[in-house]
Write a protein that holds these residues in place. Sequence first.
Motif, short mmCIF file in Angstrom:
data_model
loop_
_atom_site.label_atom_id
_atom_site.label_comp_id
_atom_site.label_asym_id
_atom_site.label_seq_id
_atom_site.Cartn_x
_atom_site.Cartn_y
_atom_site.Cartn_z
N ASP A 279 0.85 -1.20 0.00
CA ASP A 279 0.00 0.00 0.00
C ASP A 279 0.88 1.25 0.00
O ASP A 279 1.69 1.45 0.91
CB ASP A 279 -0.91 0.00 1.22
N VAL A 280 0.70 2.09 -1.00
CA VAL A 280 1.55 3.28 -1.16
C VAL A 280 1.36 4.27 -0.03
O VAL A 280 2.23 5.12 0.22
CB VAL A 280 1.26 3.94 -2.53
N ARG A 281 0.25 4.18 0.70
CA ARG A 281 0.00 5.14 1.79
C ARG A 281 0.78 4.80 3.05
O ARG A 281 0.96 5.65 3.92
CB ARG A 281 -1.50 5.16 2.12
N ASN A 282 1.24 3.59 3.17
CA ASN A 282 1.89 3.12 4.41
C ASN A 282 3.35 3.51 4.47
O ASN A 282 3.99 3.84 3.46
CB ASN A 282 1.74 1.60 4.54
N LEU A 283 3.90 3.42 5.69
CA LEU A 283 5.31 3.75 5.94
C LEU A 283 5.95 2.66 6.79
O LEU A 283 5.39 2.26 7.82
CB LEU A 283 5.42 5.10 6.67
N VAL A 284 7.10 2.16 6.33
CA VAL A 284 7.93 1.28 7.16
C VAL A 284 9.11 2.11 7.63
O VAL A 284 9.96 2.52 6.82
CB VAL A 284 8.41 0.04 6.38
N LEU A 285 9.17 2.39 8.93
CA LEU A 285 10.16 3.31 9.50
C LEU A 285 11.17 2.51 10.32
O LEU A 285 10.85 1.97 11.39
CB LEU A 285 9.47 4.36 10.37
N PHE A 286 12.40 2.43 9.82
CA PHE A 286 13.47 1.73 10.53
C PHE A 286 14.19 2.72 11.45
O PHE A 286 14.54 3.83 11.04
CB PHE A 286 14.48 1.14 9.54
N THR A 287 14.44 2.30 12.68
CA THR A 287 15.12 3.18 13.64
C THR A 287 16.51 2.66 14.00
O THR A 287 17.18 3.26 14.84
CB THR A 287 14.28 3.30 14.93
N GLU A 288 16.93 1.57 13.39
CA GLU A 288 18.30 1.08 13.58
C GLU A 288 18.75 0.36 12.32
O GLU A 288 17.92 -0.10 11.53
CB GLU A 288 18.39 0.12 14.77
N ARG A 289 20.06 0.32 12.13
CA ARG A 289 20.60 -0.35 10.95
C ARG A 289 20.32 -1.84 11.02
O ARG A 289 20.55 -2.49 12.04
CB ARG A 289 22.11 -0.13 10.87
N GLY A 290 19.82 -2.38 9.92
CA GLY A 290 19.56 -3.81 9.87
C GLY A 290 20.85 -4.61 9.90
O GLY A 290 21.88 -4.17 9.38
N GLN A 291 20.80 -5.79 10.53
CA GLN A 291 21.98 -6.66 10.54
C GLN A 291 22.30 -7.11 9.12
O GLN A 291 21.41 -7.24 8.28
CB GLN A 291 21.73 -7.86 11.45
N PHE A 292 23.57 -7.35 8.88
CA PHE A 292 24.03 -7.71 7.54
C PHE A 292 23.32 -8.97 7.06
O PHE A 292 23.21 -9.96 7.79
CB PHE A 292 25.54 -7.93 7.55
N GLY A 293 22.82 -8.94 5.82
CA GLY A 293 22.20 -10.11 5.23
C GLY A 293 20.74 -10.30 5.58
O GLY A 293 20.14 -11.30 5.19
#
Length: 739
Positions: A345-359
Amino acid sequence: MGTSVQVTPLCGVYNENPLSYLVSIDGFNFLIDCGWNDHFETSLLQPLSKVASTIDAVLLSHPDTLHLGALPYAMKQFGISAPIFSTEPVYRLGLLTMYDQYLSRKQVSEFDLFSLDDIDSAFQNFTRLTYAQNHHLSGKGEGIVISPHVAGHLLGGTVWKITKDGEDVVYAVDFNHRKEKHLNGINQSTFVRPAVLITDAYNALNNQPYRRQKDKEFTDTIKKTLRGDGKVLLPVDTAGRVLELIQILETCWDEENLNFPIYFLTYVASSTIDYVKSFLEWMSDSIAKSFEKTRENAFTLKHVTLLVNKTELDNAPDGPKVVLTSMASLEAGFSHDIFAEWATDVRNLVLFTERGQFGTLARMLQADPPPKAVKVTMSKRVPLVGEELSAYEEEQNRIKREEALKASLIKEEESKVQGADINTSDPMLIDASSTQPSPDVAGPHSGGYRDVFIDGFVPPSTSVSPMFPFFENTSEWDDFGEVINPDDYVIKDEDMDQTAMHVGDMDGKLDEAAASLILETKPSKVVSNELTVPVKSSLLYMDFEGRSDARSIKSILSHVAPLKLVLVHGTAEATEHLKQHCLKSVCPYVYAPQIEETIDVTSDLCAYKVQLSEKLMSNVLLKKLGDYEIAWVDSEVGKTEDSTLSLLPLSTAPPPHNSVLVGDLKMANFKQFLADNGVQVEFAGGGALRCGEYVTLRKVGDASHKGGGPGKQQIVIEGPLCEDYYKIREYLYSQFYLL
């Protein structure tokens, strides 16, 4: 020579892998942190498996997977049995983190690396310490003192200070100098001039905006999405940085009277907040002061609803909402499934607050530019039916029969061993091989061995002598009656932990998802299918990791000024950048070892243990200086009967020595002292103090000393020899101790 110190990285150097390091101090081996990643790659633990048998103590710094995730597996598979030290929040929240990790994976896979019992077993051997508490080790670690200090970053996060013979080894990774809504920052003055500092280069290339600016951008972005009829997914950890995000959202919703629903969804969400409410003394000064004034707990949440399974979220009213849910990596947990649903859905937001682990999926989505579509594996656990259920039950019955057969064989062997060990001179002995009593045995006039015959008593089949039921009373008595053991009436920690799993939210409801999975006895299997998810929603990364940034790290290292510095945990580029900076500006000894490379960072200082003899101390006059007592001692070195070095009185008259002034003069304090004594005084240019009409005081020599620690100071008195000169000098001498 100084205290012997060796550092061996086991995981987490020249990359962002989990943290695990072996630090040996005079032969005593500390395992500091025991982390794992969200892929649970066993290959990362190979170096740890090689040294597991040599570990004498374990120190844990933070309650997340990267710092303690491998503990249950390592204790089960590698046989680590050393005592474990942490703060109370690291223990409690780390336990919940591991529960959440296990339950998240068990729901979607045949996860068998460790079980809930393994987690409980690993967390039974903890010793919990408070901040700044000195804990003296005994036995092999005699003379070593460990002490946890505030690190920021996560609740209960710890900078470990290990002291031996007056030399400090400091382990400070993932620390934060900034005060946040729920955490205080690191206290730099606690770690001035350590012999060895072990720290990380994780943020050595990143700079951050001011906290208030960052918080405003965070809330503005969320509000914009909600007002556009969108949903916000915040992939978070179980019990770490999510607490700061909850406080930011609670404050914003309070100030602006927003009514968009906020949900905190993990398998242990209710238990997490229940525990956090009891940890106010570990939080920021502002939260503690607020509680003292209003008696309101900052984690009595007004706008955040706690959920423990996805069904509750699915049943919530449709529309704009904010969901904070684990795992941050999107590799498992509720965040994985919700992302697959909301990303289209183009209206939604996925907001990351920390760097994802590698891989991980999170790291892939944080790429620039982000992918337009991703493949995800959707898995769920379903009950067995039909032929599969019949085959499962048949296999279980076969296993039970085999176990019963083994148990009977073992019992039979034990009976034979007991029979062989019985003392044949026992007057109560019966012939166990005979089923009928001999006439000689029962005959009243037989001259041979006579046994005892008890009418109605049938001995157990395994016994070879008659047995009477006997129960020994082991209770202890004193003058007041039976002695009561208070421990029998204390709720044990493990009982509390089990209770916590079923404590439930504020309405007294069970952590249903967790409880149903733990208590599930129906045979089931995991069904998986692969989907291609088009990523139409907005993807945004904002740094809320709670770590000091590059500018702050460099400034803190210059202030701490360690004699030797060891860099770990960071990309190769970040590690090399910080290493070059520290070689120029911090200290000449900077190390960045590879995995399983042991470096010797033993202090170059020469230190010896000596005893002060009674004859010497009887003639010493000690003067009080702050928390210490000081004196000048002239002595000669001798040896005691056990060959220990001892300081003895001089056999000849002591030689004269120059006077030594001990103390730390603060010019502002001295200015006030002179003014109180009627001297006209003011600061002149360059920090000089003009006293009266003719005399000037100037302090030199301390500004160049790194770290602000003890060093030589020179106080220069300028002016003609006059009455004011001698009076000012006398006042100056009074500020020091003369030895």
